[in-house]
Design a protein around this motif. Structure first.
Motif, PDB file in Angstrom:
ATOM      1  N   GLU A 114       4.280 -39.041  18.731  1.00 47.65           N
ATOM      2  CA  GLU A 114       5.010 -38.087  19.566  1.00 47.65           C
ATOM      3  C   GLU A 114       5.824 -37.070  18.772  1.00 47.65           C
ATOM      4  OE1 GLU A 114       7.392 -42.038  19.799  1.00 47.65           O
ATOM      5  OE2 GLU A 114       5.299 -41.391  19.662  1.00 47.65           O
ATOM      6  N   ASP A 335      -3.625 -35.887  13.537  1.00 46.83           N
ATOM      7  CA  ASP A 335      -2.216 -36.303  13.495  1.00 46.83           C
ATOM      8  C   ASP A 335      -1.610 -36.255  12.096  1.00 46.83           C
ATOM      9  OD1 ASP A 335      -3.771 -38.367  12.491  1.00 46.83           O
ATOM     10  OD2 ASP A 335      -2.650 -39.960  13.484  1.00 46.83           O
ATOM     11  N   THR A 382      -1.444 -40.521  19.424  1.00 42.95           N
ATOM     12  CA  THR A 382      -1.082 -39.796  20.641  1.00 42.95           C
ATOM     13  C   THR A 382      -0.541 -38.407  20.319  1.00 42.95           C
ATOM     14  OG1 THR A 382       1.141 -40.768  20.629  1.00 42.95           O
ATOM     15  CG2 THR A 382      -0.570 -41.926  21.897  1.00 42.95           C
ATOM     16  N   CYS A 383      -0.792 -37.940  19.092  1.00 45.35           N
ATOM     17  CA  CYS A 383      -0.287 -36.616  18.682  1.00 45.35           C
ATOM     18  C   CYS A 383      -0.953 -35.494  19.464  1.00 45.35           C
ATOM     19  CB  CYS A 383      -0.529 -36.438  17.187  1.00 45.35           C
ATOM     20  SG  CYS A 383      -0.210 -34.766  16.562  1.00 45.35           S
ATOM     21  N   ASN A 384      -0.149 -34.545  19.889  1.00 43.60           N
ATOM     22  CA  ASN A 384      -0.661 -33.297  20.464  1.00 43.60           C
ATOM     23  C   ASN A 384      -0.264 -32.175  19.501  1.00 43.60           C
ATOM     24  OD1 ASN A 384      -1.598 -31.259  22.124  1.00 43.60           O
ATOM     25  ND2 ASN A 384       0.219 -31.264  23.435  1.00 43.60           N
ATOM     26  N   GLN A 386       0.517 -29.055  17.528  1.00 42.61           N
ATOM     27  CA  GLN A 386       0.761 -27.643  17.826  1.00 42.61           C
ATOM     28  C   GLN A 386       0.639 -26.853  16.519  1.00 42.61           C
ATOM     29  OE1 GLN A 386       1.308 -26.631  21.120  1.00 42.61           O
ATOM     30  NE2 GLN A 386       0.826 -28.795  21.460  1.00 42.61           N
TER      31      GLN A 386
END
Length: 388
Positions: A114, A335, A382-384, A386
């Motif tokens: 996260e 990630d 669970t990395c999003n 950017q």
């Protein structure tokens, strides 16, 4: 390098510095980083965070002001989280002076989940990956019925205990957790009360993510009170722990790492012997493959980027693949978590089968009992991410 070079974990910071110096010496010995117009050497600048997050952030500001664009740190997930946040804000505010952050040992899983950042790259296996490797050995210890969990009271230590409970419930539901304890980081001088509670609990094993003096003092105290159980550790193979527990640790102290000096193979042995020739003092015996791979990946990324602009270096680091002394690793772009083999080893007397090398002149080394491929050690994220 931003690291605690004074205070209770100063020995850990100095040990990291030796690794980074040796890694840059290897790059420079082959001519340095290939660069348009001529090769360039790598140089490590030291900044003392005193083991404090605020001091780490102050060191970051000093480094940026001195024109440094590549920062490395590891010995504190709390400081790492602070650096990730500060670097993200700085790079957005001042893109012309953007910074890349290389993390060699801050293993709170959230840092590549996260809290993941385009500017942050982790070269150590995170805590959940390490726990999974340890559990691959613990779950086969059929005599184990009672375990005691103890850790440092901050994000990493809390996360280790949380994951230990989850995996024990999943993989060894027959094992009872007879004690669970968090203690202040780097402030406990006397672990005898903790050790007495461990012994009184009837625990057959202790599971801990403790590192540095918090681990050494814990195992010393356990030995003093006569605890004869097993230690399942993240870092029990270095910085005084083997000498502290002595003969009682043979077959009883288990550690997980990306690599051990007694990893089978002639390339591994030659790598370790080369480090010992460079740093012959027994107390300087602390070498980590991942720190060497990190500097190799950085040199590779700079060469491919042909630039010291942080964004271009980061873009190349995303797909870095490196090999050294038989150890291969690749960066996962999703990630920025390095994917590499992991090993679990048990303490044994030097000279025993599988234990040609000891640790820190203690007469005790670590014999590898389980090896996980990079694919076996890999966990989902669970990395999003950017990207700028």
């Amino acid at each position: 390098m931003i690291e605690g070079l004074s205070g209770p974990f100063a020995n850990t910071g100095e040990a990291v510095y030796r690794n980074l110096v040796w890694a840059t010496e290897r790059v420079n010995a082959r001519g340095g980083v290939k660069w348009p117009g001529g090769n360039r050497p790598l140089l490590i600048e030291r900044f003392d965070s005193k083991g404090q997050t605020e001091e780490a952030l102050s060191s970051l500001r000093s480094a940026v002001d001195q024109g440094i664009r590549i920062v490395t740190q590891g010995n504190s997930s709390a400081a790492a989280a602070g650096l990730i946040d500060a670097i993200g804000k700085h790079n957005e505010r001042d893109p012309a002076r953007s910074v890349v952050y290389l993390n060699y040992s801050a293993v709170d899983p959230s840092l590549t989940n996260e809290k993941c950042s385009f500017w942050h790259f982790r070269f150590d296996a995170h805590a959940d990956m390490r726990m999974t490797a340890l559990m691959s050995v613990l779950r086969e210890d059929k005599a184990l019925k009672n375990v005691y969990l103890i850790g440092q009271d901050y994000s990493f230590g809390q996360g280790v205990l949380r994951e230990a409970k989850r995996q024990l419930n999943e993989k060894r539901p027959d094992v009872t957790i007879v004690g669970e304890e968090l203690h202040p980081v780097a402030r406990v001088k006397d672990f005898l009360p903790y050790a007495a509670k461990i012994k009184a609990s009837g625990a057959q094993a202790v599971l801990t993510g403790n590192w540095g003096n918090d681990l050494t003092l814990l195992v010393k105290a356990a030995r003093e009170v006569g605890f004869e159980g097993t230690f399942y550790t993240f870092y029990g193979n270095a910085l005084g722990a083997p000498a502290a527990i002595g003969e009682a640790g043979i077959g009883k102290v288990i550690a997980v790492a990306d690599w051990f000096p007694n990893t089978p193979g002639t390339a591994s042995a030659a790598f370790y012997q080369s480090f010992r020739q460079r740093f012959p003092k027994p107390e300087d015996d602390y070498v980590h493959m991942r720190m060497q791979l990190m500097i190799e990946a950085l040199a590779q990324a700079i060469e491919r980027a042909g630039s010291l602009e942080a964004g271009r270096i980061a873009s190349e680091l995303e797909t870095a693949e490196v090999t050294l002394a038989g150890q291969k690793a690749r960066m996962r772009p999703g990630d920025h978590q390095l994917q590499q083999a992991l090993a679990v080893a048990v303490m044994d007397r030097q000279g025993a089968p599988g234990t040609p090398f000891d640790v820190e002149g203690s007469g005790f080394g670590f014999r590898v009992v389980r090896q996980l491929s990079a694919q076996q050690a890999e966990l989902p994220h669970t990395c999003n991410m950017q990207r700028p």
